[in-house]
Design a protein around this motif. Structure first.
Motif, PDB file in Angstrom:
ATOM      1  N   ASP A   1      48.151  38.715  38.684  1.00 50.75           N
ATOM      2  CA  ASP A   1      46.553  38.973  38.586  1.00 50.75           C
ATOM      3  C   ASP A   1      46.583  38.189  37.239  1.00 50.75           C
ATOM      4  O   ASP A   1      45.741  37.162  37.652  1.00 50.75           O
ATOM      5  CB  ASP A   1      45.539  40.309  38.123  1.00 50.75           C
ATOM      6  N   ILE A   2      47.189  38.135  36.534  1.00 50.27           N
ATOM      7  CA  ILE A   2      47.003  37.305  35.451  1.00 50.27           C
ATOM      8  C   ILE A   2      47.587  36.263  35.553  1.00 50.27           C
ATOM      9  O   ILE A   2      47.001  34.885  35.394  1.00 50.27           O
ATOM     10  CB  ILE A   2      48.501  37.717  34.221  1.00 50.27           C
ATOM     11  N   ILE A   3      48.478  35.838  36.631  1.00 53.70           N
ATOM     12  CA  ILE A   3      49.117  34.361  36.890  1.00 53.70           C
ATOM     13  C   ILE A   3      48.042  33.542  37.799  1.00 53.70           C
ATOM     14  O   ILE A   3      47.881  32.496  37.643  1.00 53.70           O
ATOM     15  CB  ILE A   3      50.842  34.476  37.731  1.00 53.70           C
ATOM     16  N   ARG A   4      47.282  34.424  38.702  1.00 56.69           N
ATOM     17  CA  ARG A   4      46.402  34.237  39.817  1.00 56.69           C
ATOM     18  C   ARG A   4      45.496  34.076  38.453  1.00 56.69           C
ATOM     19  O   ARG A   4      44.666  32.748  38.660  1.00 56.69           O
ATOM     20  CB  ARG A   4      45.387  35.213  40.213  1.00 56.69           C
ATOM     21  N   HIS A   5      44.835  34.420  38.094  1.00 54.50           N
ATOM     22  CA  HIS A   5      43.760  34.158  36.224  1.00 54.50           C
ATOM     23  C   HIS A   5      44.167  32.964  35.641  1.00 54.50           C
ATOM     24  O   HIS A   5      43.348  31.288  35.130  1.00 54.50           O
ATOM     25  CB  HIS A   5      43.200  35.574  35.838  1.00 54.50           C
ATOM     26  N   ILE A   6      44.906  32.091  35.721  1.00 54.78           N
ATOM     27  CA  ILE A   6      45.527  31.312  34.919  1.00 54.78           C
ATOM     28  C   ILE A   6      45.911  30.195  35.834  1.00 54.78           C
ATOM     29  O   ILE A   6      45.382  29.040  35.138  1.00 54.78           O
ATOM     30  CB  ILE A   6      47.140  31.755  34.054  1.00 54.78           C
ATOM     31  N   LEU A   7      45.888  30.124  36.526  1.00 55.68           N
ATOM     32  CA  LEU A   7      45.735  29.318  37.691  1.00 55.68           C
ATOM     33  C   LEU A   7      44.632  28.521  38.763  1.00 55.68           C
ATOM     34  O   LEU A   7      44.365  28.179  39.237  1.00 55.68           O
ATOM     35  CB  LEU A   7      47.021  29.195  38.701  1.00 55.68           C
ATOM     36  N   LEU A   8      43.523  30.119  38.785  1.00 58.92           N
ATOM     37  CA  LEU A   8      42.606  29.464  38.534  1.00 58.92           C
ATOM     38  C   LEU A   8      42.172  29.798  39.898  1.00 58.92           C
ATOM     39  O   LEU A   8      41.185  29.136  41.292  1.00 58.92           O
ATOM     40  CB  LEU A   8      41.455  28.081  37.812  1.00 58.92           C
ATOM     41  N   ILE A   9      42.990  30.934  40.431  1.00 59.27           N
ATOM     42  CA  ILE A   9      43.112  31.146  41.875  1.00 59.27           C
ATOM     43  C   ILE A   9      43.017  32.396  42.329  1.00 59.27           C
ATOM     44  O   ILE A   9      42.349  32.989  43.829  1.00 59.27           O
ATOM     45  CB  ILE A   9      44.620  31.151  42.557  1.00 59.27           C
ATOM     46  N   HIS A  10      41.613  33.144  41.662  1.00 60.79           N
ATOM     47  CA  HIS A  10      41.959  34.747  41.287  1.00 60.79           C
ATOM     48  C   HIS A  10      41.245  34.897  43.058  1.00 60.79           C
ATOM     49  O   HIS A  10      40.824  35.865  42.936  1.00 60.79           O
ATOM     50  CB  HIS A  10      41.681  35.584  40.298  1.00 60.79           C
ATOM     51  N   ASP A  11      40.199  33.995  42.393  1.00 62.01           N
ATOM     52  CA  ASP A  11      39.027  34.703  43.466  1.00 62.01           C
ATOM     53  C   ASP A  11      39.174  34.700  45.712  1.00 62.01           C
ATOM     54  O   ASP A  11      38.348  34.996  46.173  1.00 62.01           O
ATOM     55  CB  ASP A  11      37.730  32.844  43.410  1.00 62.01           C
ATOM     56  N   PHE A  12      40.273  33.986  45.599  1.00 64.53           N
ATOM     57  CA  PHE A  12      40.984  33.867  46.578  1.00 64.53           C
ATOM     58  C   PHE A  12      41.200  35.231  46.995  1.00 64.53           C
ATOM     59  O   PHE A  12      41.160  35.328  48.548  1.00 64.53           O
ATOM     60  CB  PHE A  12      42.239  32.835  47.247  1.00 64.53           C
ATOM     61  N   TYR A  13      41.774  36.079  46.799  1.00 62.71           N
ATOM     62  CA  TYR A  13      42.606  37.283  46.590  1.00 62.71           C
ATOM     63  C   TYR A  13      41.170  38.715  46.494  1.00 62.71           C
ATOM     64  O   TYR A  13      40.821  38.838  45.193  1.00 62.71           O
ATOM     65  CB  TYR A  13      43.750  37.595  45.934  1.00 62.71           C
ATOM     66  N   HIS A  14      41.420  39.898  47.242  1.00 62.87           N
ATOM     67  CA  HIS A  14      40.175  40.913  47.054  1.00 62.87           C
ATOM     68  C   HIS A  14      41.309  41.669  46.245  1.00 62.87           C
ATOM     69  O   HIS A  14      40.482  41.953  45.078  1.00 62.87           O
ATOM     70  CB  HIS A  14      40.477  41.238  47.925  1.00 62.87           C
ATOM     71  N   SER A  15      42.821  41.604  45.885  1.00 65.24           N
ATOM     72  CA  SER A  15      42.532  42.428  44.269  1.00 65.24           C
ATOM     73  C   SER A  15      42.482  42.141  43.654  1.00 65.24           C
ATOM     74  O   SER A  15      43.162  42.628  42.437  1.00 65.24           O
ATOM     75  CB  SER A  15      44.939  42.323  45.469  1.00 65.24           C
TER      76      SER A  15
END
Length: 417
Positions: free
Chosen positions: A146-160
């Motif tokens: 989750d942290i990595i995805r937020h850093i990369l600004l791609i967290h919105d692509f994943y339900h989790s």
């Protein structure tokens, strides 16, 4: 009395006019999101109020406060409108070119965003890491992914990962992604015309949605609700169009403004009414379609409709001001300086309010033996006030220092969501 075309005045290219109503609209959108989340905190299923035993007054109030996504729609339209104003003043060119534009956006948006991520993680680690039966539960637990995805600004692509850490941060990723397309839209706007630029935004939105639907067939974690740029790039372009109609110096746009103001009330609301009727018909038809993507399609259409309505609103406000009708009651209300002041740090308010609400809920309201509805009302009042105060401190520490690192445009800078 009819308004002659000659009386329509656009903002001069050398003007330093500060458009207070834009700041006020940002403030209203941010405050609405805070209040929406204060209600959602204790009523997580607010979209289906039949699950709760509510009084008639509560039902009416919560019906009004349950549409948090509409505030995001307004933020996106305002973003397109604000950026397009500076482009219009610069003869439809982006100052400094593509790379400088992206650098300015990074400096303006990313440092406060990363600060909000870090502060939210620290608060989770030390104070609000436990499930509490409130809306905050969607933000935890937080994984390394989750942290990595937020850093990369791609967290919105994943339900989790979509709501983790801080459940409002998804929109920052969406809007920053839209910025990457803005120079292309401006180029098409100038070289190929408005319709080509609008059509391109629709194609980008549809292509993104189709790609996600395809990817979701092999990965159930792919989120189809609000990732990528769909449908928000259409709303962003709607804001650009509203700025074009409002502040372009061309004879055709001046004629449109004069034609609009000389029209009867019925004709003024005809176009928004048509869009509303079409949406209601489409929504009712889609309800009868058995498809896993039906909810996403309904939300897509509703967001586009709201974007168009907000675009009409900005056109109305801008044209009213240009006709020197500052005594109009709407203009007076949106010129209230305390409200406009909140709008200057609405980005910070949006970023930081969610953990603030959880802290108040856990350490102040939870120990008190009162009804859920009373807690909700208290969180609305105390939470909104506290969030505004803390957001201003956050703004001073983590947002305002970076605003001085770029050449600020004459028109007020864009506020992301």
């Amino acid at each position: 009395m009819p308004v002659p075309v000659q009386e329509i005045q656009t903002v001069p290219k050398t003007s330093n006019q500060h458009l207070l109503y834009l700041d006020s609209l940002r403030a209203l959108a941010a405050i609405y999101v805070v209040i929406h989340h204060a209600v959602l905190h204790y009523y997580p299923s607010i979209k289906d109020l039949s699950e709760y035993q509510l009084t008639p007054t509560q039902s009416i109030l919560f019906q009004f406060l349950k549409h948090g996504y509409y505030a995001v729609d307004l933020f996106i339209v305002l973003s397109g409108f604000s950026l397009m104003l500076s482009v219009i003043k610069n003869d439809y060119l982006i100052k400094g070119g593509y790379l400088k534009f992206i650098k300015r956006r990074i400096i303006r948006i990313i440092p406060p965003y990363y600060s909000a991520v870090l502060i939210s993680l620290l608060l989770i680690w030390f104070f609000i890491k436990d499930k509490s039966g409130t809306q905050w539960d969607v933000c935890i637990p937080v994984s390394r992914v989750d942290i990595i995805r937020h850093i990369l600004l791609i967290h919105d692509f994943y339900h989790s990962s979509f709501p983790r850490i801080n459940d409002v941060l998804w929109s920052v990723a969406v809007e920053f992604r839209i910025y990457l397309f803005f120079p292309l839209l401006v180029y098409l706007w100038k070289k190929q015309g408005i319709m080509i630029a609008l059509f391109t935004s629709v194609i980008i939105s549809l292509a993104g949605s189709i790609a996600l639907i395809y990817l979701s067939n092999g990965n159930t974690d792919i989120n189809l609700t609000a990732p990528g740029v769909s449908p928000y790039i259409i709303l962003f372009t709607t804001g650009m169009l509203a700025a074009e109609f409002s502040y372009s110096a061309s004879d055709s746009t001046n004629y449109i403004k004069a034609l609009y103001y000389n029209a009867s009330f019925g004709k003024k609301i005809l176009a928004p009414a048509i869009f509303l009727v079409l949406f209601i018909l489409a929504k009712n038809l889609l309800k009868n379609v058995q498809s896993p993507n039906t909810d996403s399609i309904i939300k897509y259409l509703m967001d586009v409709l709201m974007g168009i309505l907000f675009g009409f609103t900005l056109f109305f406000l801008s044209t009213t001001i240009q006709l020197n009708r500052n005594n109009h009651w709407v203009i007076k209300a949106l010129s209230w300086k305390p409200l406009a002041w909140i709008g200057t740090f609405s980005y910070s308010l949006y970023l930081i309010h969610s953990p603030v609400l959880q802290l108040l809920s856990k350490y102040f309201l939870a120990p008190i033996e009162i009804s859920t509805s009373t807690k909700s009302y208290l969180l609305i009042i105390i939470g909104t006030t506290s969030a505004i105060a803390i957001a201003y401190i956050f703004h001073v520490l983590f947002e305002r220092p970076f605003m001085g690192l770029k050449n600020k445009p004459k028109i007020i800078p864009i506020i992301s969501v």
